[in-house]
Design a protein around this motif. Structure first.
Motif, short mmCIF file in Angstrom:
data_model
loop_
_atom_site.label_atom_id
_atom_site.label_comp_id
_atom_site.label_asym_id
_atom_site.label_seq_id
_atom_site.Cartn_x
_atom_site.Cartn_y
_atom_site.Cartn_z
N HIS A 133 0.83 -1.22 0.00
CA HIS A 133 0.00 0.00 0.00
C HIS A 133 0.86 1.26 0.00
O HIS A 133 2.02 1.23 0.43
CB HIS A 133 -0.94 0.00 1.21
CG HIS A 133 -2.12 -0.89 1.01
ND1 HIS A 133 -3.36 -0.43 0.62
CD2 HIS A 133 -2.23 -2.24 1.09
CE1 HIS A 133 -4.19 -1.46 0.49
NE2 HIS A 133 -3.52 -2.57 0.76
N ASP A 141 1.67 -1.77 5.71
CA ASP A 141 0.55 -2.48 5.11
C ASP A 141 0.96 -3.09 3.78
O ASP A 141 1.00 -2.42 2.75
CB ASP A 141 -0.66 -1.54 4.95
CG ASP A 141 -1.92 -2.29 4.54
OD1 ASP A 141 -1.81 -3.49 4.20
OD2 ASP A 141 -3.00 -1.69 4.58
N GLY A 262 -5.89 -2.01 8.31
CA GLY A 262 -5.88 -3.48 8.29
C GLY A 262 -6.66 -4.04 7.12
O GLY A 262 -6.68 -3.47 6.04
#
Ligand code: PSU
Ligand code: MN
Length: 306
Positions: A133, A141, A262
């Motif tokens: 990400h 992430d 998440g």
């Protein structure tokens, strides 16, 4: 056919595998978390039809009542599609919990690869893979899809990755893990809604047979891990880069403002991009999945002859 006590392989899929006929695995998070109802169910059906029209057998993969299902019925696809994001999104870490709890789970690219490999399926078609990400330097992430590609021997046909991700870091991460990225008839890494990006693929191959030969060679060499086959969206269905970039930028800001983190991050971004483009991105998304399913079926067919 039962290989481990939790695995249910649909008879049609088991028959094809036993006779070495081509099978294409399909994921289910794209149904529950990747598209809105009812287009998700309609797309899942169309994708299965596209695979069949190419002479291969589709195996949509999910967890239902704790059973690892390889091949879903139309009714089972409807159940997942209607339930949408209320179904657990299942990556590698989640599998034993959903199985032990005898509940439903929609499998991501990572979990679908694991279950496909358990069943002996080598080729898998989806829309886009997860990746690194943006701002991962701070958030860490990074999708578990990338780690799975490093260890599980399944070829994943996708339209590259969405630029909700950092495509450059995703490329670097795959390189570190030793996962090859093959561009199908392209030298550029496709960016899902558009066939172009600022990044290259590792290898360009122009026929399903050439791709199958490499997959077959990897198998003979017992090299662990999977392969990414990046198949650009057909130009007639691509979106203007500016339109999609603007929607993605806005969705990313909203995710931060709403404290999304998440496993909720990717589904949030996907649904906001769809809404912000007034559904235009959904039409592109459906077409690229169909395009990937057809290529995956051709690769599986070529591989079944080797
Ligand atoms: N990217 C898409 N569409 C999707 C997904 C990703 O363009 O539906 C789904 C896939 O199931 C993928 C998962 O495996 O999101 C990745 O989620 P995460 O980033 O939480 O690992
Ligand atoms: Mn993540």
């Amino acid at each position: 056919m039962k290989i481990n006590p939790f695995l249910d392989i649909a008879p049609e899929v088991a028959g094809a595998l036993a006779e070495r006929r081509p099978v294409v695995a399909l994921e289910s998070t794209i149904i529950s978390h990747g598209m809105p109802y009812p287009q998700n169910v309609e797309t899942a059906r169309q994708v299965e039809t596209a695979v069949r029209e190419k002479g291969a057998v589709p195996a949509t993969i999910a967890i239902l009542d704790g059973r690892l299902k390889i091949g879903l019925s139309a009714d089972e696809i409807e159940v997942l599609g209607k339930a949408g994001t209320s179904v657990t999104k299942v990556s590698r870490r989640d599998i034993p919990f959903v199985v032990a709890g005898k509940s439903h789970g929609a499998t991501t690219v990572a979990a679908t690869m694991i279950l496909a490999a358990m069943a002996g399926i080598k080729v898998f078609a989806t829309g886009g893979i997860g990746g690194v990400h943006r701002e991962a330097q701070q958030t860490f992430d990074i999708s578990a899809d990338l780690q799975e590609l490093a260890k599980t021997p399944v070829a994943v046909v996708c339209a590259g990755a969405k630029s909700i991700l950092d495509l450059g870091l995703t490329r670097e991460y795959l390189e570190t893990l030793g996962v090859p990225v093959i561009g199908y008839r392209t030298k550029m890494l496709p960016a899902f809604y558009t066939g172009e990006s600022d990044f290259d693929v590792d290898y360009t191959l122009n026929t399903p047979e050439d791709i199958a030969r490499v997959l077959h060679t990897r198998e003979i060499l017992s090299l662990e891990g999977g392969t990414v086959i990046a198949n650009p969206i057909p130009p007639e269905f691509a979106m203007p880069r500016e339109t999609i970039d603007n929607a993605i930028e806005k969705a990313l800001l909203e995710a931060v403002a709403n404290g999304i983190a998440g496993k909720a991050t990717t589904p949030f971004l996907l649904s906001r991009v769809c809404e912000l483009t007034g559904g235009n991105s959904l039409a592109s998304n459906i077409q690229l999945v169909l395009n990937n399913a057809r290529l995956a079926a051709d690769i599986a067919t070529a591989l079944s002859k080797m």
